[in-house]
Design a protein around this motif. Structure first.
Motif, PDB file in Angstrom:
ATOM      1  N   LEU A  33       0.841  -1.202   0.000  1.00  0.00           N
ATOM      2  CA  LEU A  33       0.000   0.000   0.000  1.00  0.00           C
ATOM      3  C   LEU A  33       0.874   1.250   0.000  1.00  0.00           C
ATOM      4  CD1 LEU A  33      -3.012  -0.452   2.457  1.00  0.00           C
ATOM      5  CD2 LEU A  33      -3.116   0.116   0.037  1.00  0.00           C
ATOM      6  N   ASP A  34       0.784   2.026  -1.063  1.00  0.00           N
ATOM      7  CA  ASP A  34       1.532   3.284  -1.106  1.00  0.00           C
ATOM      8  C   ASP A  34       0.890   4.324  -0.196  1.00  0.00           C
ATOM      9  OD1 ASP A  34       3.302   2.222  -2.991  1.00  0.00           O
ATOM     10  OD2 ASP A  34       1.938   2.710  -4.634  1.00  0.00           O
ATOM     11  N   GLU A  35      -0.439   4.313  -0.179  1.00  0.00           N
ATOM     12  CA  GLU A  35      -1.189   5.240   0.668  1.00  0.00           C
ATOM     13  C   GLU A  35      -2.030   4.428   1.655  1.00  0.00           C
ATOM     14  OE1 GLU A  35      -1.066   8.461   0.840  1.00  0.00           O
ATOM     15  OE2 GLU A  35       0.313   8.768  -0.846  1.00  0.00           O
ATOM     16  N   LYS A  36      -1.630   4.430   2.920  1.00  0.00           N
ATOM     17  CA  LYS A  36      -2.338   3.630   3.920  1.00  0.00           C
ATOM     18  C   LYS A  36      -3.769   4.118   4.135  1.00  0.00           C
ATOM     19  CE  LYS A  36       1.531   1.412   4.676  1.00  0.00           C
ATOM     20  NZ  LYS A  36       1.791   0.140   3.988  1.00  0.00           N
ATOM     21  N   THR A  37      -4.045   5.368   3.758  1.00  0.00           N
ATOM     22  CA  THR A  37      -5.398   5.905   3.931  1.00  0.00           C
ATOM     23  C   THR A  37      -6.411   5.172   3.058  1.00  0.00           C
ATOM     24  OG1 THR A  37      -4.910   7.599   2.269  1.00  0.00           O
ATOM     25  CG2 THR A  37      -4.612   8.208   4.587  1.00  0.00           C
ATOM     26  N   VAL A  38      -5.924   4.548   1.978  1.00  0.00           N
ATOM     27  CA  VAL A  38      -6.827   3.807   1.088  1.00  0.00           C
ATOM     28  C   VAL A  38      -7.499   2.662   1.842  1.00  0.00           C
ATOM     29  CG1 VAL A  38      -6.956   2.368  -0.994  1.00  0.00           C
ATOM     30  CG2 VAL A  38      -5.526   4.418  -0.981  1.00  0.00           C
TER      31      VAL A  38
END
Length: 427
Positions: free
Chosen positions: A95-100
């Motif tokens: 995951l590049d963006e954990k917010t996803v």
């Protein structure tokens, strides 16, 4: 009762699509509880090809499936669910963006999103703390309800860490070093995801697990065979029906041994009166009948078997043994699904075999924009009719809308099985 799941894994990366579908079908027939299909390529083209394959596969199997794929944004998760997936597996390390992850959980629910972790990512837990290590605690706070854990090495520390976890686990394991019984006896483990069961009898594995006290989903008769009313030869007639279409396929007979083998193996086994021997349907032809449901009648002297039929049921090559008409009186079949299918088939036939003066062909000739315009108009008519007293007008307008909707379906290459499959996955 909550059952622990057997979840075969299929890595679609680099595989021939036909082989993936064939293997998935084998697992679906063979007693798996769920499938894990994964392909972690990052390029857009590979991901789209994978999702296209899954859509084709979804029409072939009757089994919930988890999709594991590279997720860059919420839209990727949506696309995975559009295939009919029961859950989406997100590899945490990719995951590049954990917010996803949080966005996906908020959008689809914690029961629909599974997080994949490697053992090394969460095995440094301080198990003296009630909430386990910081990563597990943060995932729990984010709403994660289940973790797929890879590369587990069973040890007292590992078992203690798993038991202390605030989140349940699916263990992904080759079952080469670890024992499946030991893994499944851990209370926080809800299933095993593995490729170990390729070309193996999953139902036999489940029976062995059951003997070891593991709650797994197997067939179990609610009424003992001794309570059935048999004929003079100790046999029970079995009416066999396709579980989807409800078409009657054949009539056969069972004795107690055939019944017990059917229950244990999940494949219809009968007693041949002519050969005086047990008969596993499909053993020679490959046209197996996989059990979906067995029902006894009110007198307990006849079984109705709902099955998934592979190939034709009849030795003549006909889908059903009942194809020779004796007498018939014309009648209307008012079963909703039958009516929908009959109207759709007529519309599809008009598209294939145009008829001069046909309104349906007029719509097809005008193209998608005209069809969409009519769908919009009919939807508006429904809204207006719903505001008026009585239901006659509303009934008429809904029927009009459904007709135009089926024209749209035929134009775009969808049929009712596509729609019913989608609805079934949403249960």
């Amino acid at each position: 009762m909550e059952y622990e799941k057997i979840i075969p894994c299929i890595n679609a990366e680099g595989e021939v699509p036909g082989n993936v579908i064939k293997l998935a079908e084998q697992y679906s027939y063979g007693g798996a509880d769920e499938l894990l299909l994964y392909h972690y390529a990052k390029d857009e083209r590979s991901r789209e090809e994978f999702l296209s394959l899954v859509k084709k596969l979804a029409d072939k199997i009757d089994l919930p499936y988890i999709i594991g794929m590279y997720v860059k944004r919420l839209e990727d998760v949506k696309k995975a669910f559009y295939t009919g997936a029961s859950s989406v597996l997100i590899k945490y390390s990719a995951l590049d963006e954990k917010t996803v992850l949080k966005e996906a959980i908020d959008r689809f629910g914690s029961d629909k999103i599974i997080v994949e972790l490697d053992r090394k990512e969460c095995m440094d837990a301080d198990i003296s703390k009630s909430d386990g290590n910081a990563l597990l605690a943060s995932l729990k706070a984010a709403g994660v309800g289940k973790i797929l854990l890879k590369h587990v090495e069973l040890s007292p520390h590992t078992i203690e860490m798993l038991e202390a976890s605030p989140i349940e686990f699916i263990i992904r394991d080759s079952l080469v070093r670890n024992d499946i019984v030991c893994l499944m006896k851990i209370s926080k483990v809800t299933g095993i995801a593995t490729n170990f069961f390729e070309n193996k009898d999953i139902m036999k594995v489940k029976l062995a697990l059951k003997e070891n006290g593991i709650p797994v989903n197997t067939f179990e008769s609610k009424i003992p065979f001794s309570e059935f009313k048999l004929d003079a030869d100790g046999l029970l007639p079995v009416i066999v029906q396709d579980y989807k279409s409800e078409e009657v396929l054949m009539l056969a007979y069972m004795n107690e041994e055939a019944y017990n083998k059917t229950i244990a193996g999940g494949k219809m086994t009968y007693y041949s009166r002519s050969r005086q021997a047990l008969w596993l349907k499909g053993e020679t032809s490959g046209h197996y009948q996989y059990v979906k449901e067995l029902i006894i009648d009110c007198d307990k002297d006849t079984i109705l078997a709902k099955v998934q039929q592979i190939g034709p049921a009849c030795h003549t090559g006909n889908p059903s043994c009942f194809f020779t008409e004796l007498v018939k009186k014309e009648y209307h079949n008012y079963d909703p699904i039958h009516v929908f299918q009959e109207v759709y088939d007529r519309i599809a036939d008009r598209r294939k075999n145009p008829r001069e003066g046909s309104y349906t062909n007029y719509l097809f000739d005008k193209g998608i924009d005209k069809i969409l315009k009519k769908c919009g108009e009919e939807a508006t008519e429904i809204t207006i009719a719903a505001k008026n007293p009585g239901t006659e007008e509303l009934r008429y307008e809904i029927a009009d809308y459904l007709y135009h909707l089926m024209v749209l379906m035929a134009e775009r290459g969808l049929d009712w099985s596509d729609i019913t499959n989608e609805l079934a996955h949403r249960k």
